[in-house]
Design a protein around this motif. Structure first.
Motif, short mmCIF file in Angstrom:
data_model
loop_
_atom_site.label_atom_id
_atom_site.label_comp_id
_atom_site.label_asym_id
_atom_site.label_seq_id
_atom_site.Cartn_x
_atom_site.Cartn_y
_atom_site.Cartn_z
N ILE A 1 6.38 3.32 -4.39
CA ILE A 1 5.21 2.68 -3.79
C ILE A 1 4.52 3.61 -2.78
N ASP A 2 3.31 4.03 -3.13
CA ASP A 2 2.35 4.62 -2.20
C ASP A 2 2.83 5.85 -1.41
N VAL A 3 3.58 6.72 -2.04
CA VAL A 3 4.01 7.95 -1.36
C VAL A 3 2.89 8.98 -1.60
N GLN A 4 1.85 8.89 -0.77
CA GLN A 4 0.60 9.60 -0.99
C GLN A 4 0.33 10.67 0.06
N ILE B 1 7.64 3.65 -12.44
CA ILE B 1 6.30 3.13 -12.22
C ILE B 1 5.92 3.50 -10.80
N ALA B 2 4.73 4.02 -10.60
CA ALA B 2 4.31 4.42 -9.25
C ALA B 2 2.97 3.78 -8.94
N SER B 3 2.80 3.43 -7.67
CA SER B 3 1.52 2.87 -7.21
C SER B 3 0.89 3.82 -6.21
N GLU B 4 -0.43 3.70 -6.11
CA GLU B 4 -1.19 4.44 -5.10
C GLU B 4 -2.17 3.47 -4.46
N GLN B 5 -2.01 3.26 -3.16
CA GLN B 5 -2.90 2.39 -2.41
C GLN B 5 -4.22 3.10 -2.17
N TYR B 6 -5.30 2.55 -2.69
CA TYR B 6 -6.64 3.08 -2.50
C TYR B 6 -6.65 4.62 -2.51
N PRO B 7 -6.36 5.23 -3.67
CA PRO B 7 -6.24 6.69 -3.72
C PRO B 7 -7.51 7.45 -3.36
N PRO C 1 4.01 9.87 -17.78
CA PRO C 1 2.81 10.48 -18.39
C PRO C 1 1.52 9.72 -18.11
N GLU C 2 1.61 8.41 -18.00
CA GLU C 2 0.41 7.61 -17.74
C GLU C 2 -0.01 7.64 -16.27
N GLY C 3 0.77 8.30 -15.42
CA GLY C 3 0.42 8.46 -14.03
C GLY C 3 0.68 7.23 -13.18
N ALA C 4 0.19 7.29 -11.96
CA ALA C 4 0.34 6.18 -11.02
C ALA C 4 -0.76 5.16 -11.23
N VAL C 5 -0.49 3.93 -10.79
CA VAL C 5 -1.46 2.85 -10.88
C VAL C 5 -2.14 2.68 -9.52
N ALA C 6 -3.46 2.77 -9.50
CA ALA C 6 -4.21 2.53 -8.26
C ALA C 6 -4.17 1.04 -7.94
N LYS C 7 -4.10 0.74 -6.64
CA LYS C 7 -4.08 -0.67 -6.25
C LYS C 7 -4.84 -0.88 -4.95
N SER D 1 0.82 -5.89 -2.10
CA SER D 1 1.96 -6.18 -2.96
C SER D 1 1.70 -5.70 -4.38
N CYS D 2 2.62 -4.92 -4.90
CA CYS D 2 2.53 -4.51 -6.30
C CYS D 2 2.62 -5.71 -7.23
N ALA D 3 3.25 -6.78 -6.78
CA ALA D 3 3.38 -7.98 -7.59
C ALA D 3 2.04 -8.67 -7.81
N ASP D 4 1.04 -8.34 -7.02
CA ASP D 4 -0.29 -8.93 -7.16
C ASP D 4 -1.24 -8.08 -8.00
N GLU D 5 -0.79 -6.92 -8.46
CA GLU D 5 -1.63 -6.02 -9.26
C GLU D 5 -1.30 -6.19 -10.74
N PRO D 6 -2.24 -6.74 -11.53
CA PRO D 6 -1.96 -6.98 -12.95
C PRO D 6 -1.48 -5.75 -13.72
N ALA D 7 -2.06 -4.58 -13.48
CA ALA D 7 -1.66 -3.38 -14.22
C ALA D 7 -0.22 -2.99 -13.90
#
Length: 180
Positions: A13-16, A48-54, A70-76, A80-86
């Motif tokens: 989560i969000d190690v940006q 699975i990786a997330s990025e808060q407002y990249p 390969p598909e990269g991180a998911v922007a959010k 909460s990652c639980a609230d992000e559909p992707a």
């Protein structure tokens, strides 16, 4: 309840770039997340990786990019990652119920993600030595709240050795060197 590689997802989560350096112990987080990501790759645990407002905070920190899927991180935008559909789509794709979470900030995005995933029927585990906040007292409060909610707090080594399950295997021989 043991963490099992075949039942787990790893959620970083969000190690940006602009967020990680201001944490209380950024090297601990980057090292811990890197170890988890390498072990997950070796043991075929989906990462699975997330990025808060990249656009504002930047991408995942350079040290971890090579271990991203390969598909990269998911922007959010949600904390909460639980609230992000992707992100939920990725978590549910493999039908694995365990989610090992690590990242930043412990008392905001990591905490809210763990609580939200538990509400959605997942079994979350939060890795304390691969997560951080800017202020140590916020980390302490996050660990206490997670424990009160019945969400286990674990360490990188706990995850690795529970995923491995036994010594003497090729995976054990490869990964044990990462923690020594």
């Amino acid at each position: 309840m043991l963490m099992r590689a075949e039942q787990s997802n790893l959620l970083i989560i969000d190690v940006q770039e602009r967020l990680a350096p201001v944490m209380s112990d950024p090297r601990r987080v980057i090292r811990g997340c890197g170890l988890l990501m390498r072990a997950a790759q070796r043991l075929e645990v989906p990462v699975i990786a997330s990025e808060q407002y990249p656009q504002g905070i930047g991408p995942t920190i350079f040290d971890l990019r090579e271990w991203l899927p390969p598909e990269g991180a998911v922007a959010k935008l949600h904390f909460s990652c639980a609230d992000e559909p992707a992100l939920l789509d990725r978590l549910t794709a493999g039908r694995r119920r365990q989610v090992v979470l690590a990242g930043i900030e412990a008392h905001i995005c990591v905490l809210q993600s763990a609580l939200g995933l538990k509400e959605k029927g997942f079994d979350p585990f939060v890795v304390t030595d691969a997560s951080a906040s800017r202020r140590p007292e916020n980390e302490t409060a996050a660990w206490e709240r997670l424990r009160q909610a019945g969400i286990p707090t674990v360490t990188v080594e706990m995850v690795l050795f529970e995923w491995l399950r036994a010594a003497g295997t090729p995976a054990f021989k490869e990964l044990v060197g990462l923690v020594k």
